[in-house]
Write an enzyme that holds these catalytic residues in place. Structure first.
Site, PDB file in Angstrom:
ATOM      1  N   GLY A  34       0.847  -1.183   0.000  1.00 33.69           N
ATOM      2  CA  GLY A  34       0.000   0.000   0.000  1.00 33.69           C
ATOM      3  C   GLY A  34       0.885   1.236   0.000  1.00 33.69           C
ATOM      4  O   GLY A  34       2.114   1.143  -0.162  1.00 33.69           O
ATOM      5  N   SER A  35       0.293   2.379   0.237  1.00 34.90           N
ATOM      6  CA  SER A  35       1.046   3.629   0.159  1.00 34.90           C
ATOM      7  C   SER A  35       2.180   3.687   1.174  1.00 34.90           C
ATOM      8  O   SER A  35       3.258   4.234   0.892  1.00 34.90           O
ATOM      9  CB  SER A  35       0.097   4.812   0.375  1.00 34.90           C
ATOM     10  OG  SER A  35      -0.595   4.675   1.617  1.00 34.90           O
ATOM     11  N   GLU A  37       4.107   1.422   2.145  1.00 35.29           N
ATOM     12  CA  GLU A  37       5.212   0.519   1.807  1.00 35.29           C
ATOM     13  C   GLU A  37       6.028   1.010   0.610  1.00 35.29           C
ATOM     14  O   GLU A  37       7.106   0.476   0.335  1.00 35.29           O
ATOM     15  CB  GLU A  37       4.693  -0.892   1.499  1.00 35.29           C
ATOM     16  CG  GLU A  37       4.145  -1.616   2.694  1.00 35.29           C
ATOM     17  CD  GLU A  37       2.858  -0.996   3.218  1.00 35.29           C
ATOM     18  OE1 GLU A  37       2.828  -0.580   4.400  1.00 35.29           O
ATOM     19  OE2 GLU A  37       1.894  -0.889   2.437  1.00 35.29           O
ATOM     20  N   GLU A  56      -3.677 -10.219   2.029  1.00 38.41           N
ATOM     21  CA  GLU A  56      -2.614 -10.354   3.027  1.00 38.41           C
ATOM     22  C   GLU A  56      -2.558 -11.732   3.683  1.00 38.41           C
ATOM     23  O   GLU A  56      -1.470 -12.233   3.990  1.00 38.41           O
ATOM     24  CB  GLU A  56      -2.761  -9.271   4.099  1.00 38.41           C
ATOM     25  CG  GLU A  56      -2.446  -7.864   3.617  1.00 38.41           C
ATOM     26  CD  GLU A  56      -3.628  -7.137   2.996  1.00 38.41           C
ATOM     27  OE1 GLU A  56      -3.514  -5.928   2.718  1.00 38.41           O
ATOM     28  OE2 GLU A  56      -4.687  -7.783   2.800  1.00 38.41           O
ATOM     29  N   HIS A  79       0.600  -4.110   4.495  1.00 39.00           N
ATOM     30  CA  HIS A  79       0.102  -2.747   4.598  1.00 39.00           C
ATOM     31  C   HIS A  79      -0.355  -2.483   6.039  1.00 39.00           C
ATOM     32  O   HIS A  79      -0.671  -3.388   6.799  1.00 39.00           O
ATOM     33  CB  HIS A  79      -1.049  -2.544   3.622  1.00 39.00           C
ATOM     34  CG  HIS A  79      -1.447  -1.119   3.426  1.00 39.00           C
ATOM     35  ND1 HIS A  79      -0.556  -0.073   3.519  1.00 39.00           N
ATOM     36  CD2 HIS A  79      -2.651  -0.559   3.126  1.00 39.00           C
ATOM     37  CE1 HIS A  79      -1.193   1.062   3.284  1.00 39.00           C
ATOM     38  NE2 HIS A  79      -2.465   0.792   3.056  1.00 39.00           N
ATOM     39  N   HIS A 286      -8.842 -32.432  20.587  1.00 40.94           N
ATOM     40  CA  HIS A 286      -9.806 -31.579  19.884  1.00 40.94           C
ATOM     41  C   HIS A 286     -11.218 -31.769  20.419  1.00 40.94           C
ATOM     42  O   HIS A 286     -12.093 -30.953  20.170  1.00 40.94           O
ATOM     43  CB  HIS A 286      -9.759 -31.893  18.374  1.00 40.94           C
ATOM     44  CG  HIS A 286     -10.514 -30.925  17.524  1.00 40.94           C
ATOM     45  ND1 HIS A 286     -11.031 -31.263  16.289  1.00 40.94           N
ATOM     46  CD2 HIS A 286     -10.852 -29.628  17.706  1.00 40.94           C
ATOM     47  CE1 HIS A 286     -11.638 -30.221  15.765  1.00 40.94           C
ATOM     48  NE2 HIS A 286     -11.558 -29.218  16.596  1.00 40.94           N
ATOM     49  N   GLY A 406      -5.592 -25.571  12.695  1.00 38.43           N
ATOM     50  CA  GLY A 406      -6.985 -25.851  12.394  1.00 38.43           C
ATOM     51  C   GLY A 406      -7.667 -24.732  11.643  1.00 38.43           C
ATOM     52  O   GLY A 406      -8.825 -24.875  11.236  1.00 38.43           O
TER      53      GLY A 406
END
Length: 539
Positions: A34-35, A37, A56, A79, A286, A406
């Site tokens: 984005g701007s 970066e 992302e 970003h 689990h 998971g």
């Protein structure tokens, strides 16, 4: 630009970071810019590879797969604020996977931060916690390179994992001194006295059993693990939800997979008089149930690099230290396994028969037959995992990856990262139809890099795990389980990836062979019988 200033070499923050990444072997950068970066990306160096992802979470998954395949930390450039938020699901997965990542994110210019600017993150370093090992927004621009070096070494220390550095956009041009790369030890030796005690206990046991987990493959300690198991002459079980190959599944000592249920784990282990757990938690569950193994008095010995796994174990003795060092030390301390008869090899299931609709087990059987010998399998089809384990035995260290968290949306981008890390070698992404919809954008990146990636979608028109748990929990008519109307072939073709839909068993072999021959990525959408076993049943 580098210049001399009062006898000391200075450069810019950007220049120092680029040189640091180069010296650390992190010249592949995964990003969705984005701007904030753009100052980092300005005049991109020719010897760096920028892997562009369209979302992302997909970018972090790619970096995770690359890091786990190479053994070195991957560099991620996200970003500000919302971009990090999009990525957090796969940041959590990277943390559970023990994948070393250095994640950076842009931030608004420092002068704007006190006034809550648009796109600004007021608590940038807190955002990804607690699922990063280290997180910082440096107090001064000139501290950024050192913070990234710090993040790298923390990411690489066992247990490995992601780290995070927030970087205001105007920091990149600030002057600073270069930060030289340093050597920092990653492995810690186990306590010799505890290893000696463990050797005596193992030698005295008449019916020991080994439970092995993903740390073995992660450390490159596979051959030492096999040598130890053969010296003990005991059956070997894979720990519940192991995210890597734990033990060669065609080895005569391999006895199968533990389910992530307390009763099932106890039933498997209670016939033994000692349990040696290597590179896995004690134990991953689990569902609820009675864990009688913890009240049995049966000794549990636990070798791990993970402090948290050692601290949280409800029973037994945990020995912290590198498995690369611990396994040979324990083997050397053991006498020969005199009088201990190795267990008989476990029976293999009969080949499944074709039918209509296609049984998932038949698809997996034919897929295993078609899979190139040197291929890597990246899997995200949790409801079919018992059938995968039955029909697709994995043999080579480094040949299997899945997610330890998971969380869905990992496997497809991770497969892209693995393919980037292993040029020219086929990667198979085996993924459920529900999972496929979490990060389908990764296909576009695979097309742009012409990666040898075969994507096989197990399409049962719904979330199979929820169907399974609905039976276990006796839940009826729950919404949000069925997934009608998804066209994965059109989705793939829309990003430039060829695809084919298979609905008949007689079409399967030809479709798989063509997908494995493709020079770039290819997708096969296989419509299977929606009936699946309960998640903790064996296939």
């Amino acid at each position: 630009m580098t210049r001399k200033n009062a006898g000391a070499t200075t450069t810019t923050v950007r220049g120092a970071v680029i040189e640091l990444l180069r010296s650390l072997g992190m010249t592949t950068v995964f990003g969705n810019p984005g701007s904030t970066e753009l100052p980092f990306l300005d005049r991109w160096p020719a010897d760096f590879r920028y892997v562009f992802g369209l979302q992302e979470a997909a970018v972090v998954g790619m970096a995770d797969g690359h890091a786990r395949a190479t053994g070195n930390a991957a560099f991620v450039n996200l970003h500000s604020a919302a971009g990090v938020g999009h990525a957090l699901g796969n940041v959590f997965t990277a943390y559970r996977n023990r994948a070393p990542l250095v994640i950076t994110a842009g931030q608004l210019a420092r002068a704007l931060l006190p006034n809550l600017p648009f796109l600004g993150a007021s608590e940038a370093a807190s955002f990804p916690r607690p699922y990063v090992k280290y997180s910082i927004e440096p107090a001064r621009a000139e501290d950024v390179p050192a913070a990234i070096a710090h993040a790298y070494h923390v990411a690489m220390r066992r247990p490995r994992g992601p780290t995070f550095v927030s970087i205001p956009a105007d920091d990149w041009a600030a002057p600073c001194r270069p930060v030289p790369a340093r050597a920092v030890s990653q492995d810690v030796a186990p306590d010799p006295a505890l290893i000696a005690d463990a050797a005596r206990a193992v030698a005295a046991a008449k019916r020991p059993v080994l439970v092995v987990g993903p740390e073995v493959d992660e450390e490159g300690a596979g051959e030492a693990m096999v040598a130890l198991a053969e010296r003990i002459a005991a059956p070997v079980l894979a720990g519940p939800f192991s995210a890597r190959l734990s033990f060669p599944e065609d080895h005569p000592l391999f006895a199968g997979f533990l389910a992530a249920a307390p009763q099932a784990v106890s039933d498997a282990l209670l016939p033994h008089d000692l349990v040696l757990v290597v590179g896995a938690p004690v134990f991953t569950f689990h569902v609820g149930g009675d864990a009688a193994i913890f009240r049995s008095g049966i000794p549990i010995l636990h070798l791990t690099t993970d402090e948290e796994a050692a601290a949280s174990a409800p029973a037994g003795t945990s020995i912290l230290g590198s498995l690369r060092l611990a396994l040979p030390a324990l083997a050397a301390a053991l006498p020969e396994a005199a009088g201990r008869t190795p267990p008989p090899p476990r029976p293999r299931p009969a080949p499944p028969s074709p039918a209509h609709p296609i049984p998932a087990a038949y698809l997996l059987h034919r897929l295993h037959a078609a899979l190139p010998e040197d291929a890597t399998l990246v899997e995200e089809a949790p409801s079919h995992r018992p059938a995968i384990q039955a029909q697709m035995p994995m043999r080579r260290w480094g040949s299997f990856l899945t997610m330890a968290s998971g969380g869905l949306g990992y496997a497809l981008p991770a497969a892209v990262g693995v393919a980037l890390a292993r040029p020219g070698r086929r990667v198979l992404c085996l993924i459920g139809d529900g999972s496929m919809m979490y990060s389908p954008q990764a296909l576009w990146t695979a097309v742009q890099h012409r990666l040898p990636l075969t994507v096989v979608v197990i399409n049962n028109a719904g979330y199979g795990a929820l169907r399974s748990f609905s039976r276990v929990l006796q839940v009826r008519d729950a919404p949000g389980i069925d997934l009608p109307g998804l066209d994965f072939v059109s989705l793939a073709r829309g990003m430039g990836c060829p695809g084919v839909r298979v609905t008949r068993a007689e079409e399967l072999d030809a479709a798989l062979a063509e997908a494995f021959r493709a020079e770039g990525p290819a997708l096969v959408d296989v419509v299977v019988d929606p009936a699946i076993p309960t998640l903790y049943e064996r296939a």
